[in-house]
Motif scaffolding. Structure first.
Motif, PDB file in Angstrom:
ATOM      1  N   GLY A   1      22.176  34.558  42.262  1.00 29.05           N
ATOM      2  CA  GLY A   1      21.730  35.708  41.461  1.00 29.05           C
ATOM      3  C   GLY A   1      21.885  35.547  39.967  1.00 29.05           C
ATOM      4  N   GLY A   2      21.793  34.309  39.504  1.00 25.74           N
ATOM      5  CA  GLY A   2      22.001  34.066  38.081  1.00 25.74           C
ATOM      6  C   GLY A   2      21.030  34.805  37.170  1.00 25.74           C
ATOM      7  N   GLU A   3      19.788  34.970  37.658  1.00 29.93           N
ATOM      8  CA  GLU A   3      18.774  35.550  36.760  1.00 29.93           C
ATOM      9  C   GLU A   3      19.109  36.975  36.338  1.00 29.93           C
ATOM     10  N   TRP A   4      19.435  37.798  37.310  1.00 30.80           N
ATOM     11  CA  TRP A   4      19.710  39.188  36.915  1.00 30.80           C
ATOM     12  C   TRP A   4      20.976  39.255  36.077  1.00 30.80           C
ATOM     13  N   ALA A   5      21.938  38.389  36.404  1.00 29.04           N
ATOM     14  CA  ALA A   5      23.185  38.420  35.636  1.00 29.04           C
ATOM     15  C   ALA A   5      22.920  37.997  34.198  1.00 29.04           C
ATOM     16  N   ASP A   6      22.072  36.990  34.019  1.00 30.63           N
ATOM     17  CA  ASP A   6      21.753  36.550  32.664  1.00 30.63           C
ATOM     18  C   ASP A   6      20.993  37.640  31.904  1.00 30.63           C
ATOM     19  N   ARG A   7      20.129  38.340  32.639  1.00 26.98           N
ATOM     20  CA  ARG A   7      19.392  39.433  31.991  1.00 26.98           C
ATOM     21  C   ARG A   7      20.354  40.533  31.559  1.00 26.98           C
TER      22      ARG A   7
ATOM     23  N   LEU B   1      32.241  35.131  39.652  1.00 30.69           N
ATOM     24  CA  LEU B   1      32.337  34.601  38.283  1.00 30.69           C
ATOM     25  C   LEU B   1      31.146  33.715  37.942  1.00 30.69           C
ATOM     26  N   ASN B   2      30.786  32.861  38.874  1.00 27.22           N
ATOM     27  CA  ASN B   2      29.669  31.946  38.669  1.00 27.22           C
ATOM     28  C   ASN B   2      28.378  32.725  38.400  1.00 27.22           C
ATOM     29  N   THR B   3      28.189  33.791  39.168  1.00 28.43           N
ATOM     30  CA  THR B   3      27.006  34.632  38.959  1.00 28.43           C
ATOM     31  C   THR B   3      27.069  35.343  37.613  1.00 28.43           C
ATOM     32  N   LEU B   4      28.186  36.028  37.374  1.00 26.74           N
ATOM     33  CA  LEU B   4      28.254  36.926  36.224  1.00 26.74           C
ATOM     34  C   LEU B   4      28.404  36.189  34.903  1.00 26.74           C
ATOM     35  N   ALA B   5      29.151  35.099  34.913  1.00 26.50           N
ATOM     36  CA  ALA B   5      29.484  34.454  33.641  1.00 26.50           C
ATOM     37  C   ALA B   5      29.151  32.966  33.635  1.00 26.50           C
ATOM     38  N   GLY B   6      28.467  32.488  34.690  1.00 26.88           N
ATOM     39  CA  GLY B   6      28.133  31.073  34.772  1.00 26.88           C
ATOM     40  C   GLY B   6      26.877  30.752  34.006  1.00 26.88           C
ATOM     41  N   PRO B   7      26.352  29.559  34.113  1.00 17.51           N
ATOM     42  CA  PRO B   7      26.955  28.431  34.836  1.00 17.51           C
ATOM     43  C   PRO B   7      28.080  27.784  34.011  1.00 17.51           C
ATOM     44  N   PHE B   8      29.006  27.183  34.711  1.00 15.43           N
ATOM     45  CA  PHE B   8      30.153  26.590  34.044  1.00 15.43           C
ATOM     46  C   PHE B   8      29.987  25.080  33.915  1.00 15.43           C
ATOM     47  N   ASP B   9      28.805  24.683  33.451  1.00 15.45           N
ATOM     48  CA  ASP B   9      28.536  23.243  33.402  1.00 15.45           C
ATOM     49  C   ASP B   9      29.312  22.537  32.285  1.00 15.45           C
TER      50      ASP B   9
END
Ligand code: HEM
Ligand code: SF4
Ligand code: SF4
Lengths: 251, 496
Positions: A238-244, B320-328
């Motif tokens: 769910g990275g997209e919504w979180a980034d938004r 955490l990975n979703t909310l504040a990632g990516p941790f590359d």
């Protein structure tokens, strides 16, 4: 062409549309609604394959329910398994003999199992009904619709059993009616009171299905706590919504 | 000692008969306007709150497959009705998970389903009203979001998700809970739940260095804000000065010292806890999470390790990975984030640290699986590692270890009774009663094996147990950190 046949043909056509359209819309809704976070109930499988196995166990042996409560599991499982058997038995009425599956469905085993499955269904349903009445916790959470749903199914099973074991209906004519329905070439329906009760209750079941708790059947497959793999560190979910949300400054 | 009846401990866990309304009075204090507003919520109940609440409910359901499916799919089978520690401890039927869900479901049905719109009585649908809000405020603050119900539901319906949604709706219409919202406010303002500012933190840590030097004769460091350290440790702020949490922090420091790992704390992200989860607010949860990312980037660390905290580990591991990632930007050879138990476990496996079990011979230990660790996260690389690793770390540190009854540990663990944003004095009755099932199980291992140490890896569990155990005639110092045991047993080399 009798009025009865026409009436029931119309009703069944409508009910089928309601059922199919209702279910498809609901399933699409479940599929499209986002699952923003990873929330499998752990320990959970860490691969998709593992999830498939978990789901398979949930829908075939009701694994979580088994861990939870042996009585509900027993009655619930008997009821659903009997439902499945009855479903297979009924397929014969909706299949023309030249269908390749017809031989399979017509096997003595399938037919007999379906026949006696009716009794099992009654036992399961009565057990579940009993719990609703006698266990104070379950009584507390039951709405009228919860009793009615069981009564409806009891009615279907009961009327079905009556026809199987007590007062047979004209099965050849019934089959012609069903096949006629499917081929849009409506046929008369035997004017047999028990049959009409049975079919009327089934009509109700079909219509209620997509607007009631019977949605648990498609729902279970979409339950994120059961269908997600436990891999949030390995795959960013769910990275997209979180980034938004981040870009929007946390609103 | 208390103005309520303390539940009896029984040989077997009894399932009580329902007693209507016995916990209806249990409500936490409402958040003051200033704290509501600092989180972006209205200060007090808005005028058209009924409408707003329904609208918010609709939005939440649209944005969450979990809510959508859970609200639709429950068949009222009753399998969950005896699974909640708050029901077992209070007998209030609205503490049965499905009944708790129904408080929201009946409103959902009324406004968003065909059956509820046209046949409300039939399916138990009701209008949003003051009575409903009151019930929500009571009973959604009697759920510790422990997910025990979810384990036992045939569809995995997780009442925690429903509670979070209900709390978010209440926040959104202006009736938030004081305890959670004040704490989140402090994190934004100062960096941690306790409102411990940087100088005080540095002071405390220096004090700890002196204590350890005195006790063990070894100069173990408690570094803060060290740029270029390999490991950033994020831990619940209770670890900085509350007993028995502090022994855990000392344990982590000793582990890093013994293994020669270069680590640091951050004064900016000096809090692992993330109460944004308890109030169901993704936005607040993300804001708190981003502090950790920023700290890691600023300090240029290679790894992030979380200390002993249950819900913090859920947020860290799962979100955490979703909310504040990516941790590359971190070292890809290590999972992001790691739990301190994973670090210690790995070092033990590799023989990189040595433990002398006899140092803990006075302790006869049992272990409390914290809900969020047990049912909402993992450790190590196998499912269920979250049960195995802590036990292996404990067993490597002590000679006497005994599990509690199987139906009360691992994924069936009973909540301490204080999780999910309920660890506040205004909910004391609930906390004491909700601890009953865990206390029951503890009593059995005390009777059978003379257990005298309850090890936990969650700051909330530790605080809650220290507070409620005396009500059940257990000494409050019976509760300890897992790394407190490690701290006692670890060999730090030659004394200087
Ligand atoms: C994927 C297919 C399905 C699965 C996995 C499933 C699973 C379950 C489970 C685990 C329960 C709870 C235990 C119980 O009370 O029996 C349940 C309840 C129920 N199911 Fe299903 N089910 C499925 C399909 C259906 C269908 C097609 C129907 C109806 C025609 C149905 C009717 C019911 C009813 C009425 C209940 C509630 C029983 C009560 O009132 O106690 N299910 N189902
Ligand atoms: S176990 Fe699940 S389906 Fe059954 S009553 Fe509880 S929440 Fe509903
Ligand atoms: S999440 Fe835990 S506290 Fe909440 S209803 Fe379920 S069992 Fe009870």
């Amino acid at each position: 062409m009798s009025a009865l046949g026409t009436t029931y043909s119309i009703l069944f056509s409508i009910a089928t549309i309601v059922l199919v359209v209702g279910l498809v819309r609901r399933i699409m809704l479940y599929a499209r609604t986002p699952a923003p976070l990873k929330i499998p109930t752990t320990p959970a499988p860490i691969t998709r394959g593992g999830v498939a196995v978990r789901m398979l166990k949930e829908v075939t042996i009701f694994e979580s329910l088994f861990k939870s409560n042996k009585w509900i599991w027993l009655f619930g499982w008997i009821f659903h398994f009997a439902l499945l058997l009855a479903f297979f038995r009924h397929l014969r009425y909706a299949m023309s003999p030249d269908n390749p599956l017809f031989t399979l469905i017509s096997l003595e085993l399938v037919q007999t199992a379906g026949k006696y499955g009716g009794y099992a269904m009654l036992i399961g349903l009565i057990g579940l009904f009993g719990r609703r009445i006698f266990v104070d916790r379950v009584r507390y959470i039951s709405a009228p619709s919860d009793y009615l749903m069981l009564l409806l199914l009891l009615g279907i099973a009961g009327s079905g059993l009556l026809m199987t074991f007590v007062s047979h209906t004209d099965i050849v004519a019934l089959k012609a009616f069903v096949l006629g329905l499917m081929r849009l070439d409506w046929q008369p329906l035997p004017a047999d009171p028990i049959l009409l009760v049975h079919l009327s209750l089934v009509l109700i079941l079909m219509v209620v299905f997509p607007i009631s708790k019977l949605l648990h059947a498609p729902g279970v497959f979409f339950s994120p706590t059961r269908n997600q793999a436990d891999d949030p560190r390995e795959h960013r979910h769910g990275g997209e919504w979180a980034d938004r949300m981040k870009a929007a400054g946390g609103q | 000692m208390a103005d309520f009846e303390i539940p009896k401990l029984t040989e077997f866990q009894l399932i009580p008969h329902t007693k209507d309304g016995v916990m209806a009075h249990s409500q936490p204090y409402v958040a003051k306007p200033e704290f509501q507003e600092s989180l972006g919520f209205p200060g007090e109940l808005v005028d058209n709150w009924e409408e707003k609440a329904v609208e918010k409910l609709g939005d939440l359901v649209k944005g969450s497959r979990a809510l959508q499916v859970f609200l639709d799919a429950c068949v009222k089978c009753g399998a969950c009705t005896d699974k909640c520690h708050y029901y077992l401890g209070t007998s209030d039927p609205l503490n049965m998970p499905v009944a708790r869900q129904d408080l929201l479901r009946k409103v959902y049905r009324r406004y968003f389903t065909f059956a509820g719109k046209y046949f409300p009585k039939l399916v138990g649908a009701v209008d949003m009203s003051k009575d409903v809000l009151d019930q929500w405020y009571s009973y959604y603050h009697q759920c510790s979001q422990c997910r025990r119900c979810s384990v036992f539901c045939p569809y995995g319906i997780d009442t925690a998700e429903i509670s979070m949604a209900a709390r978010e709706i209440m926040d959104e219409v202006g009736q938030g809970q004081k305890y959670c919202n004040e704490i989140i406010g402090k994190v934004f303002k100062i960096g941690n739940n306790l409102g411990l500012p940087e100088p005080a933190l540095v002071d405390t840590l220096e004090g700890l260095e002196e204590d350890v030097l005195e006790d063990d004769g070894v100069a173990v460091k408690f570094p803060v804000d060290v740029e270029g350290a390999d490991v950033l440790v994020v831990t619940p702020s209770a670890d900085f000065f509350a007993e028995p949490h502090i022994d855990g922090l000392i344990g982590y420091a000793k582990v890093f010292h013994a293994a020669g790992i270069n680590w640091t704390l951050s004064s900016y992200a000096s809090e692992a806890a993330n109460f944004g989860m308890f109030i169901g607010s993704h936005a607040n949860m993300q804001k708190v999470s981003l502090r950790i990312r920023e700290a890691a980037q600023q300090l240029g660390v290679k790894r992030i390790v979380f200390g002993e905290c249950g819900h913090a580990w859920r947020v860290a591991y799962s979100f955490l990975n979703t909310l504040a990632g990516p941790f590359d930007f971190l070292d890809p050879n290590y999972p992001v984030p790691q739990h301190i138990i994973e670090v210690t476990h790995d070092l033990i496996q590799r023989g990189a640290i040595t433990l002398d079990k006899s140092a803990n011979d006075e302790h006869r230990v049992t272990y409390h699986d914290s809900c969020n660790v047990a049912r909402a996260s993992r450790m190590g690389n196998i499912p269920g590692g979250q049960f195995v690793l802590p036990r292996e770390v404990i067993k490597a540190s002590v000679n006497h270890y005994y599990d509690m009854a199987p139906e009360t540990v691992r994924e069936s663990t009973f909540c301490c009774g204080g999780g999910g944003g309920l660890l506040t004095d205004d909910l004391m009755e609930l906390r004491v009663k909700g601890a009953q099932p865990r206390m029951n199980a503890l009593q059995h291992v005390v009777d059978e094996y003379d257990v005298n140490y309850l090890a936990a890896i969650c700051a909330i569990c530790k605080s809650q147990f220290a507070k409620v155990m005396p009500y059940y005639d257990f000494p409050m110092d019976m509760i300890g950190s897992v790394h407190g045991l490690v701290s006692n047993a670890i060999q730090l080399g030659v004394k200087e």
